[in-house]
Design an enzyme around this catalytic site. Structure first.
Site, PDB file in Angstrom:
ATOM      1  N   GLU A   1      51.185  70.249  32.965  1.00 56.25           N
ATOM      2  CA  GLU A   1      50.704  70.450  34.339  1.00 56.25           C
ATOM      3  C   GLU A   1      51.450  69.541  35.328  1.00 56.25           C
ATOM      4  O   GLU A   1      51.855  68.447  34.955  1.00 56.25           O
ATOM      5  CB  GLU A   1      49.186  70.185  34.405  1.00 56.25           C
TER       6      GLU A   1
ATOM      7  N   ILE B   1      31.593  62.315  27.698  1.00 53.39           N
ATOM      8  CA  ILE B   1      31.658  63.558  28.485  1.00 53.39           C
ATOM      9  C   ILE B   1      31.044  64.716  27.693  1.00 53.39           C
ATOM     10  O   ILE B   1      30.270  65.511  28.241  1.00 53.39           O
ATOM     11  CB  ILE B   1      33.103  63.855  28.927  1.00 53.39           C
TER      12      ILE B   1
ATOM     13  N   GLY C   1      38.615  67.609  37.389  1.00 53.35           N
ATOM     14  CA  GLY C   1      37.485  67.030  36.645  1.00 53.35           C
ATOM     15  C   GLY C   1      36.826  65.854  37.329  1.00 53.35           C
ATOM     16  O   GLY C   1      35.617  65.799  37.484  1.00 53.35           O
ATOM     17  N   SER C   2      37.616  64.884  37.752  1.00 51.45           N
ATOM     18  CA  SER C   2      37.023  63.682  38.357  1.00 51.45           C
ATOM     19  C   SER C   2      37.184  63.663  39.870  1.00 51.45           C
ATOM     20  O   SER C   2      36.975  62.628  40.502  1.00 51.45           O
ATOM     21  CB  SER C   2      37.675  62.434  37.757  1.00 51.45           C
TER      22      SER C   2
ATOM     23  N   ASP D   1      40.778  73.478  33.254  1.00 53.65           N
ATOM     24  CA  ASP D   1      41.018  72.510  34.338  1.00 53.65           C
ATOM     25  C   ASP D   1      42.268  71.691  34.053  1.00 53.65           C
ATOM     26  O   ASP D   1      42.729  70.964  34.919  1.00 53.65           O
ATOM     27  CB  ASP D   1      39.799  71.579  34.465  1.00 53.65           C
TER      28      ASP D   1
ATOM     29  N   HIS E   1      43.126  70.513  37.652  1.00 53.01           N
ATOM     30  CA  HIS E   1      42.717  69.182  37.175  1.00 53.01           C
ATOM     31  C   HIS E   1      41.802  68.473  38.190  1.00 53.01           C
ATOM     32  O   HIS E   1      42.147  67.425  38.738  1.00 53.01           O
ATOM     33  CB  HIS E   1      43.944  68.313  36.840  1.00 53.01           C
TER      34      HIS E   1
ATOM     35  N   THR F   1      38.315  70.730  29.653  1.00 51.40           N
ATOM     36  CA  THR F   1      38.370  69.727  30.728  1.00 51.40           C
ATOM     37  C   THR F   1      38.978  68.438  30.199  1.00 51.40           C
ATOM     38  O   THR F   1      38.868  67.399  30.844  1.00 51.40           O
ATOM     39  CB  THR F   1      36.954  69.399  31.265  1.00 51.40           C
ATOM     40  N   ALA F   2      39.598  68.502  29.010  1.00 47.44           N
ATOM     41  CA  ALA F   2      40.098  67.268  28.375  1.00 47.44           C
ATOM     42  C   ALA F   2      41.579  67.079  28.700  1.00 47.44           C
ATOM     43  O   ALA F   2      41.923  66.448  29.716  1.00 47.44           O
ATOM     44  CB  ALA F   2      39.832  67.321  26.885  1.00 47.44           C
ATOM     45  N   ARG F   3      42.433  67.621  27.861  1.00 45.46           N
ATOM     46  CA  ARG F   3      43.872  67.568  28.105  1.00 45.46           C
ATOM     47  C   ARG F   3      44.485  68.889  27.664  1.00 45.46           C
ATOM     48  O   ARG F   3      44.092  69.453  26.627  1.00 45.46           O
ATOM     49  CB  ARG F   3      44.525  66.435  27.300  1.00 45.46           C
TER      50      ARG F   3
HETATM   51  C1  8YV Z   1      41.795  62.110  36.514  1.00 41.45           C
HETATM   52  C2  8YV Z   1      41.495  62.300  33.954  1.00 41.45           C
HETATM   53  O1  8YV Z   1      41.866  63.109  37.442  1.00 41.45           O
HETATM   54  O2  8YV Z   1      40.691  60.100  33.943  1.00 41.45           O
HETATM   55  C3  8YV Z   1      41.269  60.970  33.330  1.00 41.45           C
HETATM   56  O3  8YV Z   1      41.694  60.778  32.175  1.00 41.45           O
HETATM   57  O4  8YV Z   1      41.972  63.177  33.332  1.00 41.45           O
HETATM   58  C4  8YV Z   1      41.116  62.666  35.326  1.00 41.45           C
HETATM   59  O5  8YV Z   1      39.769  62.560  35.482  1.00 41.45           O
HETATM   60  C5  8YV Z   1      43.114  61.552  36.427  1.00 41.45           C
HETATM   61  O6  8YV Z   1      43.361  60.914  35.269  1.00 41.45           O
HETATM   62  C6  8YV Z   1      43.321  60.661  37.645  1.00 41.45           C
HETATM   63  O7  8YV Z   1      44.136  59.607  37.419  1.00 41.45           O
END
Ligand code: 8YV
Length: 321
Positions: free
Chosen positions: A269, A160, A289-290, A264, A287, A238-240
């Site tokens: 959270e 990433i 990100g994905s 994010d 959150h 955007t990590a944790r």
């Molecule tokens: C997801 C994430 O939204 O994959 C990860 O580690 O932080 C995110 O992209 C989430 O985990 C969905 O399960």
């Protein structure tokens, strides 16, 4: 078909993923999609052959120790796996898989959105339009700070981090990075490697956090490290959430040491530190990100690819342990 493996799925999955899951497995679903307690996870796991979990499930050593013997594999619908006690899974001989690669682009896109949103005051601007407090154009109205041509420091140059760097190069940003291991030169694309993250911080007009969560990086961005950033820097995460000491970040956003932050992810959270909500220089997302249809489908299919491999006696494509 009799004797399909039983998969306990802790959260709702995208429709296409559920379709494929139920075609191959006896799926035990959670249609209400509530976040499950440890007791509920253990109950759902009774007689299951595998678990399909997400980061909202905290698979502690204690919980893993209590899992029924029927459970032989854990697949997580995420790239991050700090919610699973990997040592405990290993001790029990439980393979764990994750979903790398397929969310790299979506997450890097969100990092750029956060950088631009924070630098160009997107939250304040959006609010002014909606709340009709925008009165007239002026030469000094709601001035942000330039992103083009600035220095970007990336903490964690994995998949990433590299995708963030690629996008930032289109903004003529100079890339600096810290990673446990230096990248081979052909993957650096001119980025400047810093063998210590602390030494990189003074070069970060923008700092993007892209390292995994967990005890090793807990509260990495603390008051001392924020002090090393240039004045008026911008921080995006955007990590944790756990990588950031919220009290220190909030103080720096209030004092003006930092120009803005784009976040994010948050510690605890969705119950984030409520002070973030009061800061107009914090650009905040839940959150996401994905969170694209394409990516979430691909994550689900990847989790299923790993389950399929396990039950067909093949090596897991994305084995964490
Ligand atoms: C997801 C994430 O939204 O994959 C990860 O580690 O932080 C995110 O992209 C989430 O985990 C969905 O399960």
């Amino acid at each position: 078909m009799p004797n399909k493996p039983v998969i306990f799925v802790t959260r709702n999955l995208p429709e296409a993923v559920t379709q494929r899951l139920t075609a191959s497995y006896e799926a035990r679903l959670n249609p209400g999609d509530a976040v499950l307690s440890a007791e509920q996870v253990l109950k759902g796991a009774e007689g299951a052959d595998a678990l399909l979990v997400t980061p909202t499930d905290k698979l502690t050593a204690e919980l893993i120790g209590k899992l029924p013997a029927s459970v032989r594999m854990i697949a997580t619908f995420s790239v991050g796996y700090e919610h699973i006690d990997i040592a405990a899974a290993k001790a029990r001989g439980l393979p764990v898989s994750n979903t790398p690669d397929v969310l790299t682009d979506a997450t890097a896109d969100i990092a750029l959105l956060l950088m631009l949103g924070a630098a160009r005051r997107a939250y304040e601007g959006e609010r002014a339009v909606r709340e009709a407090t925008w009165k007239s154009w002026s030469t000094t109205y709601m001035l942000g700070t330039h992103m083009t041509g600035k220095r970007l420091g990336i903490f964690g140059m994995g998949r990433i981090g590299q995708a963030v760097a690629k996008r930032a190069r289109a903004f003529d940003m100079q890339i600096h990075y810290y990673n446990r291991r230096r990248l081979p030169e052909h993957l650096e694309h001119g980025a400047v490697y810093h063998p210590s993250a602390d030494e990189m911080l003074p070069y970060c007009d923008f700092l993007s956090i892209n390292a995994p969560g967990g005890p090793e990086t807990y509260h990495w961005l603390n008051a001392a490290r924020i002090a090393r950033l240039p004045d008026h820097a911008i921080v995006v995460n955007t990590a944790r959430g756990g990588l950031v000491d919220d009290t220190a970040l909030i103080a720096a956003l209030r004092s003006g040491k930092l120009f803005a932050a784009g976040l994010d992810v948050f510690e605890g959270e969705p119950a984030l530190n409520p002070e973030y909500r009061t800061l107009s220089n914090a650009f905040l997302l839940p959150h996401l990100g994905s969170a694209t249809i394409e990516t979430r489908n691909a994550m689900g299919f990847k989790a299923l690819d790993n389950l399929d491999a396990f039950f067909q006696g093949r090596e897991l494509p994305d084995r964490v342990v």
